[in-house]
Design an enzyme around this catalytic site. Sequence first.
Site, PDB file in Angstrom:
ATOM      1  N   ASP A  53      -8.879  -2.349  -1.997  1.00 34.63           N
ATOM      2  CA  ASP A  53      -7.395  -1.758  -2.705  1.00 34.63           C
ATOM      3  C   ASP A  53      -7.482  -0.030  -2.396  1.00 34.63           C
ATOM      4  O   ASP A  53      -6.541   0.803  -3.075  1.00 34.63           O
ATOM      5  CB  ASP A  53      -7.516  -2.252  -4.081  1.00 34.63           C
ATOM      6  CG  ASP A  53      -7.739  -3.636  -3.950  1.00 34.63           C
ATOM      7  OD1 ASP A  53      -7.679  -4.291  -3.290  1.00 34.63           O
ATOM      8  OD2 ASP A  53      -8.453  -3.777  -5.162  1.00 34.63           O
ATOM      9  N   GLU A  84       1.499 -10.136  -3.275  1.00 34.13           N
ATOM     10  CA  GLU A  84       0.362  -9.237  -4.609  1.00 34.13           C
ATOM     11  C   GLU A  84       0.957  -7.945  -3.422  1.00 34.13           C
ATOM     12  O   GLU A  84       1.154  -7.548  -2.526  1.00 34.13           O
ATOM     13  CB  GLU A  84      -1.050  -9.568  -4.776  1.00 34.13           C
ATOM     14  CG  GLU A  84      -2.036  -9.682  -3.920  1.00 34.13           C
ATOM     15  CD  GLU A  84      -3.270  -9.577  -4.066  1.00 34.13           C
ATOM     16  OE1 GLU A  84      -2.966 -10.609  -4.760  1.00 34.13           O
ATOM     17  OE2 GLU A  84      -4.063  -9.838  -3.357  1.00 34.13           O
TER      18      GLU A  84
HETATM   19  O1  FUB Z   1      -9.225  -6.200  -5.636  1.00 34.38           O
HETATM   20  C1  FUB Z   1      -8.767  -7.387  -5.963  1.00 34.38           C
HETATM   21  C2  FUB Z   1      -7.406  -7.141  -5.981  1.00 34.38           C
HETATM   22  O2  FUB Z   1      -7.356  -8.332  -4.688  1.00 34.38           O
HETATM   23  C3  FUB Z   1      -6.193  -6.688  -5.976  1.00 34.38           C
HETATM   24  O3  FUB Z   1      -6.103  -6.598  -6.570  1.00 34.38           O
HETATM   25  C4  FUB Z   1      -5.547  -7.337  -5.337  1.00 34.38           C
HETATM   26  O4  FUB Z   1      -4.410  -6.366  -3.884  1.00 34.38           O
HETATM   27  C5  FUB Z   1      -6.352  -8.421  -3.967  1.00 34.38           C
HETATM   28  O5  FUB Z   1      -6.574  -7.216  -3.082  1.00 34.38           O
END
Ligand code: FUB
Length: 327
Positions: free
Chosen positions: A53, A221
């Site tokens: 991330d 997301e």
């Molecule tokens: O790393 C945890 C979660 O997985 C993140 O918040 C999302 O964007 C995905 O990468």
Amino acid sequence: MHKKKVNTLLLLAVAILIGSCSKKNQNTTDVPDNVAVIQKFKNPFVTSIYTADPSAHVWADGRLYVYASHDVAPPQGCDLMDKYHVFSTNDMENWTDHGEILGASQVPWGRPEGGFMWAPDCAYKNGTYYFYFPHPSGTEWDKTWKIGIATSKSPASGFEVKGYIPGLESLIDPCVFVDDDGKAYFYYGGGNVCKGGMLKDNMMEIDGEMKNMVGLTDFHEASWVHKKDGLYYLSYADNFNEAGKHNRMRYATSKTPLGPWTYKGIYIDPTDSFTNHGSIVQFKGKWYAFYHNSSLSHHDWLRSICVNELVYNSDGTIKKVVQTSVK
Ligand code: FUB
């Protein structure tokens, strides 16, 4: 004798032609015209710990800083993610690990079991760095997400948790974009919902209502907003899941920071990981796309942050990023 000389010359000419053709192929590789021909970065660029991330920013000291979450081995999905690290560079080659800037145990309102320190972002305003992180406040992690805020006077140390943004839905993946006029915008979302709104001057509360970001195709997301030549770009991970390939990175553009957005396309194809999460930033005259993959571990939940050059077409659209692994 004369004929033999002509034949030799002909052979020489053919050899030179073949040589120059194969050289041309080496230079252009097999990258199609619609993708960027780029510097081949060694990826992942952090190999000492598992990171995911990446949120990249260039701050006033001229360095590029990457705020990353941390995958824990052996993994249990993303449940055990415990802390954030900051990495910085001056040249995109040599990276400094500034160490842990925040752990789950330092979040007073956090879920008692810890973990779930998911994708963060950082913003700067009036001498303060604001670090935004999604973290559940209760044991029922999927229903109790908050967007926590920690502040510091330095970009890579000294962060203290101040609370969380009040009044938000239980959603993840914050992104804060500060516009040229100093106004700050907050975005977040997950599971097909992406919302945006304005932040108050204190950078800790929403000014007015959060609204749905309209015009995105297949949002999953990882929202990220940047601006180039007066145009706003909202990039994000999609829901792609076919034949063992997963999330791609898509983007949309708008003339205003909160949309409506016009969907433009995919700019990063699936990596070898189940998720992807990206940020886009300009540094020393070039643009870069940060993302993560699983090439170090070959495990979906032990990820590693990567970077490659991002190139625009003259009409403002983005060429497909070429993911490289060796220098
Ligand atoms: O790393 C945890 C979660 O997985 C993140 O918040 C999302 O964007 C995905 O990468």
